[in-house]
Design a protein around this motif. Sequence first.
Motif: not given
Length: 350
Positions: A294-321
Motif C-alpha cells: 500500500i505504501f509503495c502504491g500510494v507513493g507512486a500515485l503521489a509522485a504521478l499526481v505531483l508531477g502532473l500538477f507542478f509540470g502541467g501548472g507551470r506549462a499552463l502559466i507559460r502559455v497564458m504569458q
Amino acid sequence: MLVVPPAPLLPATLGKLKRVAEGDAGDGLGQLDAADATVLTEDGLRRFARSDYVDGPQHRTVTVYKFGDVSGAVAAFDYFRKPGTASVDKKLVDQAASDGSPLGLVFRSGVNVVRESFNLHGDHVDSLTSELIGHLPKASGTAALAPLLPTMLPTKGLEADSVKYALGPAGYQAMGGVLPPGTAGFDKSAEAVTAKYKGGGVLTLLLYPTPQIAGEHGRAVETQLSHDSAAGTVRVRREGPLVLLTTGAWKPDEAQAMVDGIHLHSEVSFDKPMPLEFHAEVQKTFSLLMSIAIFCGVGALAALVLGLFFGGGRALIRVMQGKPAATEPEFLRIDLRGAVGKELRGGPEA
C-alpha cells in the motif's frame, strides 16, 4: 443438580412378549457373569441389562451390553461369538453369529452387543430383533467409528470365523492369542487382531499409540518368539505404530510376503481452527506485506499526481504569458559568455 436417569436398555414388551422383571440399567457391573466381567470391563462396558420375556409357551431371554465405543463392542462380540450360523438376518445388525448354544445368538448393533436365547420361530426372531434394535441407544461422533485394525487383514485365504479383535490381556488370552499378554503391551493401550489363514498360518496385528512404543514391543515380541520352537514360521515387521507378526504353519516366503504386503495409511485432517500462535504469525506477516504494498502504491500515485500538477501548472502559466510551454533556454542552460563566465574560466575579459 437434577440428574436424569438413563433410559432402560430393554423395553417392557417385545411384540407380544412381556418382560418378566426389570433389567439392571446400572453401570454394567452389578450382575455380570464372573467369567465375563474382566473381559467386558477392559472392553469399556458402560451398562448392562438382562430380562426374560414370555408369552404363554414362548420364551426369550435377552441380555444387552452397552459399551463406550464401537471398538469395545466389536471386541466383546468377538469374545462371545462361536463358529456357527446366526439365526438373525444380518441386514438388521452390524454383526451376527451363534453364541455356541443350540438356541442362542449374539449380534452387535453400534455400541451394543446383544445375546439372546429363545424357542421362537425364525420369522418371529427377525421381527422382534428389529423391534429391539430400534430401542437400543445409538452412538455418535468418534464413539461410532469402527476400529481400523480388523480391516487391515488380507482377505485372501482368510478364515472369517477366526478373526478375533482384543483391547486387553484377558480378552486376548481368552480368544487364543499367540503372545503372552504381557509381551503384547496392552498396558500401553495396544489393540490386537488375530486371524487364521488356510494352511494353518496365523497372522497377528498389533497397533500402538506411537511408533516408539511399537518399536519397543516389536523387539520384545521378536526376542520372545525367536526362542520358541513351537511358534512355527515367525516373521516380524514394524511400520510406524503397527507391528505385524506371523506364526504357525506358513511357508517362509508366504509369511514374508504377508507381513510385507500390509501397510498403514495415515490421513490427518483438522476440524478445528489452527492454534492461535500460528494464526498470529501469519496475520503479522500478511499485514506487513500489505502495508509495504500500500505504501509503495500510494507513493507512486503521489509522485504521478505531483508531477502532473507542478509540470502541467507551470506549462499552463507559460502559455497564458504567451511563452512556449516547454522551452526556456535561459533556464535550461548556463550562460557562461558574460563577464562572470570569463571570470569563472580564469581569464581576462576579451
